[in-house]
Motif scaffolding. Structure first.
Motif, short mmCIF file in Angstrom:
data_model
loop_
_atom_site.label_atom_id
_atom_site.label_comp_id
_atom_site.label_asym_id
_atom_site.label_seq_id
_atom_site.Cartn_x
_atom_site.Cartn_y
_atom_site.Cartn_z
N ARG A 137 7.55 -67.96 -21.80
CA ARG A 137 6.40 -68.20 -22.68
C ARG A 137 5.13 -68.61 -21.93
O ARG A 137 4.03 -68.45 -22.43
N TRP A 138 5.28 -69.19 -20.73
CA TRP A 138 4.09 -69.67 -20.01
C TRP A 138 3.55 -68.65 -19.02
O TRP A 138 2.63 -68.95 -18.27
N GLN A 139 4.12 -67.47 -19.01
CA GLN A 139 3.56 -66.43 -18.16
C GLN A 139 2.29 -65.87 -18.79
O GLN A 139 2.19 -65.74 -20.01
N TRP A 140 1.33 -65.53 -17.95
CA TRP A 140 0.07 -64.97 -18.43
C TRP A 140 0.29 -63.55 -18.92
O TRP A 140 0.90 -62.72 -18.24
N SER A 141 -0.18 -63.27 -20.15
CA SER A 141 0.09 -61.97 -20.76
C SER A 141 -1.15 -61.09 -20.88
O SER A 141 -1.07 -59.99 -21.41
N GLY A 142 -2.27 -61.57 -20.43
CA GLY A 142 -3.50 -60.77 -20.48
C GLY A 142 -4.61 -61.43 -21.25
O GLY A 142 -5.78 -61.36 -20.88
N LEU A 143 -4.26 -62.08 -22.38
CA LEU A 143 -5.24 -62.82 -23.19
C LEU A 143 -4.66 -64.14 -23.67
O LEU A 143 -5.10 -64.68 -24.69
N GLY A 144 -3.67 -64.64 -22.97
CA GLY A 144 -3.08 -65.90 -23.38
C GLY A 144 -1.62 -65.98 -22.99
O GLY A 144 -1.12 -65.18 -22.18
N ARG A 145 -0.94 -66.95 -23.58
CA ARG A 145 0.47 -67.19 -23.30
C ARG A 145 1.08 -67.88 -24.52
O ARG A 145 0.39 -68.52 -25.31
N ASN A 146 2.36 -67.72 -24.70
CA ASN A 146 3.10 -68.37 -25.79
C ASN A 146 2.51 -68.04 -27.16
O ASN A 146 2.60 -68.83 -28.09
N GLY A 147 1.89 -66.87 -27.28
CA GLY A 147 1.33 -66.44 -28.55
C GLY A 147 -0.03 -67.03 -28.88
O GLY A 147 -0.56 -66.78 -29.97
N VAL A 148 -0.62 -67.80 -27.98
CA VAL A 148 -1.91 -68.45 -28.24
C VAL A 148 -2.99 -67.79 -27.41
O VAL A 148 -2.84 -67.60 -26.20
N MET A 149 -4.09 -67.43 -28.05
CA MET A 149 -5.21 -66.81 -27.35
C MET A 149 -5.82 -67.79 -26.36
O MET A 149 -5.98 -68.98 -26.66
N GLU A 150 -6.18 -67.27 -25.21
CA GLU A 150 -6.70 -68.12 -24.15
C GLU A 150 -7.74 -67.36 -23.34
O GLU A 150 -7.52 -66.20 -22.97
N GLU A 151 -8.86 -67.99 -23.07
CA GLU A 151 -9.83 -67.43 -22.14
C GLU A 151 -9.34 -67.77 -20.73
O GLU A 151 -8.74 -68.83 -20.51
N ALA A 152 -9.56 -66.91 -19.77
CA ALA A 152 -9.05 -67.13 -18.43
C ALA A 152 -9.57 -68.42 -17.82
O ALA A 152 -8.90 -69.03 -16.98
N CYS A 153 -10.74 -68.87 -18.25
CA CYS A 153 -11.33 -70.09 -17.70
C CYS A 153 -10.79 -71.36 -18.36
O CYS A 153 -11.06 -72.48 -17.88
N ASP A 154 -10.05 -71.24 -19.45
CA ASP A 154 -9.60 -72.42 -20.20
C ASP A 154 -8.70 -73.32 -19.37
O ASP A 154 -8.89 -74.54 -19.31
N SER A 155 -7.69 -72.74 -18.72
CA SER A 155 -6.69 -73.56 -18.05
C SER A 155 -7.24 -74.25 -16.81
O SER A 155 -6.71 -75.29 -16.39
N THR A 156 -8.29 -73.70 -16.22
CA THR A 156 -8.86 -74.29 -15.01
C THR A 156 -10.07 -75.18 -15.32
O THR A 156 -10.62 -75.79 -14.41
N GLY A 157 -10.48 -75.24 -16.55
CA GLY A 157 -11.61 -76.09 -16.92
C GLY A 157 -12.94 -75.60 -16.37
O GLY A 157 -13.86 -76.39 -16.15
N THR A 158 -13.07 -74.28 -16.18
CA THR A 158 -14.27 -73.73 -15.56
C THR A 158 -15.13 -72.92 -16.51
O THR A 158 -15.98 -72.15 -16.07
N CYS A 159 -14.93 -73.07 -17.80
CA CYS A 159 -15.70 -72.27 -18.76
C CYS A 159 -17.15 -72.73 -18.83
O CYS A 159 -17.45 -73.93 -18.85
N SER A 160 -18.04 -71.77 -18.90
CA SER A 160 -19.45 -72.04 -19.19
C SER A 160 -19.63 -72.08 -20.70
O SER A 160 -18.67 -71.96 -21.47
N GLN A 161 -20.87 -72.22 -21.15
CA GLN A 161 -21.13 -72.15 -22.58
C GLN A 161 -20.73 -70.79 -23.13
O GLN A 161 -20.30 -70.68 -24.28
N ASP A 162 -20.89 -69.74 -22.32
CA ASP A 162 -20.45 -68.42 -22.75
C ASP A 162 -18.95 -68.44 -23.07
O ASP A 162 -18.52 -68.07 -24.17
N GLY A 163 -18.15 -68.85 -22.07
CA GLY A 163 -16.71 -68.83 -22.25
C GLY A 163 -16.24 -69.70 -23.38
O GLY A 163 -15.24 -69.38 -24.06
N HIS A 164 -16.90 -70.81 -23.62
CA HIS A 164 -16.53 -71.69 -24.73
C HIS A 164 -16.73 -71.02 -26.09
O HIS A 164 -16.12 -71.44 -27.07
N THR A 165 -17.57 -70.01 -26.15
CA THR A 165 -17.93 -69.40 -27.43
C THR A 165 -17.05 -68.22 -27.79
O THR A 165 -16.97 -67.83 -28.96
N PHE A 166 -16.34 -67.66 -26.83
CA PHE A 166 -15.75 -66.33 -27.00
C PHE A 166 -14.63 -66.27 -28.05
O PHE A 166 -14.59 -65.34 -28.86
#
Length: 623
Positions: free
Chosen positions: A415-444
């Protein structure tokens, strides 16, 4: 984006304050003394636990429960979802919006346009839920007055945002920035018409009045007076953005930013599709000649010519743009839209060479919003043409997205493997897990769920016809097919809504990383080690939305290009380190991964608002 000066902020703020005060005078101040959520937390135990096809009386009962909720522990009941939606909107507007500025001060220009879109769309969901009975609109119905006052409160903030929006700066920004403005004001127009039709149409004949000063007749909800202004801004920005359509390279497609080397990206083309078809369906026309030359008083023809409603050119633009996008080769092996195309060998900024002239250098970066905006465009294209193929394309894209969140491996050892747009059925931006999102990434993610909700709105049973304009209605078979197919996304939407809801802090503010492993109530389940297979996202492609536009010849016309006035990406204040990665895989529940980087923002709040609206509209509200 250019920095807005203190003086211009003050002038915009004064303008916003004046219009806000004028609009607020239309409301009876004393009624706002009632809190949004009264203490008492009334509950009706006989309400059905599984909610499918409610009549209006059940909807009103649910809304009564929701309005009196003070604490929502989860989203298991329809009333919980609606209460959480109202609370999320209240937090977004009370924590992040400043009425004297007519702005969300923490937002940047394009994300502010998206915030306005979310508010208008949420107001539409509220007014649909509160459709009145034949007696509930009586002047002395206190509950109706409170609801109408709440609608007016937030709509007043939209009107003040019209003056607070940095329209002059946006005119000089990238084409995608301009198109967010178009969609935002068309969403406001749609809401005005919806609320007026549902709650004020039967009063028109008795409340018709004449403004003796102007000689104009006024009927219906007072907010209709703002439609010409909203329509004018949508028209101006659509016309400006349309200059980005370019057939000299790649045989068509929208260019992202005129200040950079040609880059034809997914988001600008998807926005152009959705904006074009929305202009065709919802733009009411515009007779405002501004902006005009100084000679206008002597020569009126120097102003803008009138723009007609339902102009077939808008439809042609949408059809052509989607055909180009669909055949461009922009999707990857998972059926997801990559970010866009460069032109191999292009050196137009130096010696005039156009290189191959083809879109042949694909950037493999995948963002969540690149999978969403086109959905509302496809829904509109079906309504304008009657072609089921547009709906089929939309449903296939949604299925691809769900698969790319790891929906099929949720709850398993993978479930914790990266699937392309998230993991474990939850949508995730690539910057979410590393805490590196800009205002752009926070909005997507919020953008994705907003357009998913628009796509899954019930198809109309009757079409519209105005002169040469015609929209299509769905027959029983198509209506049922679209409805059932959208309902199948319900468990996934609920799964994501619950994950997003768990990121709220004590103030009710949503975080950006919805799928973080580790919850206080499930720490044993999420006691992860490296053997559990936790993966950081793929680093394919160029993450220019979160890290900034690279300084190289592929992206820039020249290495010395100054993007201070052409890009809206901001850099996070902190980034992930090895300690963060260790905490991600621990059971330390005191550590808040959503406090990293930019922390909780109006953009992350809008994501929570959008997923709750999707849960309410797609899973609960649609019959």
């Amino acid at each position: 984006m250019g920095a807005r000066s203190w003086g211009s902020n003050l002038m915009l703020g004064i303008g916003a304050l004046l219009i806000s005060l004028g609009t607020v005078l239309l409301l009876h101040r004393s009624t706002w003394s009632y809190p949004i959520f009264d203490r008492g937390n009334r509950y009706f135990p006989d309400l059905p636990s599984r909610y499918s096809s409610p009549d209006q009386s059940i909807l009103m009962e649910i809304s009564l429960i929701a309005e009196n909720e003070t604490t929502v522990k989860d989203l298991s009941e329809p009333s919980d979802t609606f209460a959480a939606l109202l609370q999320a909107l209240d937090v977004m507007q009370s924590h992040y919006y400043t009425i004297w500025q007519g702005q969300w001060p923490g937002a940047i220009d394009w994300t502010a346009a998206v915030m306005g879109t979310h508010v208008s769309a949420t107001l539409a969901a509220m007014t649909e839920t509160w459709q009145p009975s034949s007696t509930s609109r009586h002047a002395y119905n206190l509950q109706y007055q409170k609801r109408e006052n709440l609608i007016n409160r937030y709509f007043t903030q939209i009107t003040s945002f019209y003056f607070g929006e940095n329209a002059f700066s946006l005119r000089m920004q990238a084409y995608d920035d301009m198109l967010w403005v178009v969609l935002g004001w068309l969403e406001s127009i749609k809401f005005i018409n919806l609320h007026s039709n549902l709650h004020h149409s039967s009063w028109d004949s008795s409340e018709e009045s004449t403004d003796k000063a102007s000689g104009s007749n006024f009927t219906g909800w007072y907010a209709h007076q703002f439609i010409p202004q909203f329509a004018h801004r949508a028209r101006l920005f659509y016309d400006l953005a349309s200059k980005g359509w370019d057939t000299s390279l790649c045989g068509g497609g929208m260019t992202w930013n005129p200040q950079l080397a040609p880059y034809k990206n997914a988001i600008t083309n998807q926005l152009y599709i959705s904006a074009s078809i929305s202009m065709y369906l919802y733009f009411p026309g515009d007779r405002n000649p501004s902006p005009f030359s100084f000679k206008y008083l002597a020569r009126p023809e120097t102003g803008l010519p009138p723009a007609k409603a339902h102009d077939p050119q808008y439809l042609e633009n949408a059809v052509e743009a989607y055909q180009w996008l669909k055949t461009s080769g922009m999707t990857n092996r998972k059926g997801l839209y990559t970010d866009g195309f460069h032109i191999r060998g292009w050196k137009g900024g130096k010696n005039g060479s156009t290189g191959t002239g083809r879109c042949d250098l694909r950037d493999e970066k995948v963002y969540t919003y690149n999978q969403g905006v086109v959905l509302s465009g496809l829904r509109g294209l079906w309504e304008a043409t009657g072609s089921k193929a547009y709906l089929e394309d939309g449903h296939q894209l949604i299925r691809n997205v769900i698969a790319a969140t790891g929906w099929d491996t949720r709850g398993t050892r993978w479930r914790w493997q990266w699937s392309g747009l998230g993991r474990n059925g939850v949508m995730e931006e690539a910057c979410d897990s590393t805490g590196t999102c800009s205002q752009d990434g926070h909005t997507f993610k919020g953008i994705f769920f907003h357009h998913l909700t628009l796509f899954c709105t019930a198809l109309p049973k009757t079409g519209r016809s105005e002169g040469h304009f015609k929209s299509f209605a769905a027959d029983g078979h198509l209506l049922t097919w679209h409805h059932i197919t959208c309902k199948r996304y319900g468990p996934w939407i609920r799964h994501n809504a619950q994950a997003a809801y768990m990121t709220r802090d004590a103030e009710g503010e949503f975080g950006t990383w919805w799928g973080i492993p580790g919850r206080p109530s499930h720490s044993d389940e999420y006691n992860m080690t490296r053997q559990d297979g936790f993966e950081l996202p793929s680093d394919e492609g160029t993450d220019y939305r979160n890290e900034g536009v690279p300084v190289d010849g592929l992206w820039r016309r020249s290495i010395s290009d100054d993007l201070s006035t052409t890009t809206t990406t901001t850099t996070p204040t902190t980034t992930a380190d090895e300690n963060d990665k260790k905490r991600i895989t621990s059971t330390d529940t005191s550590w808040d991964p959503n406090a990293r980087g930019r922390g909780r923002t109006v953009e992350t709040q809008s994501g929570g608002l959008a997923i709750l609206r999707a849960l309410w509209k797609v899973v609960h509200l649609e019959p």
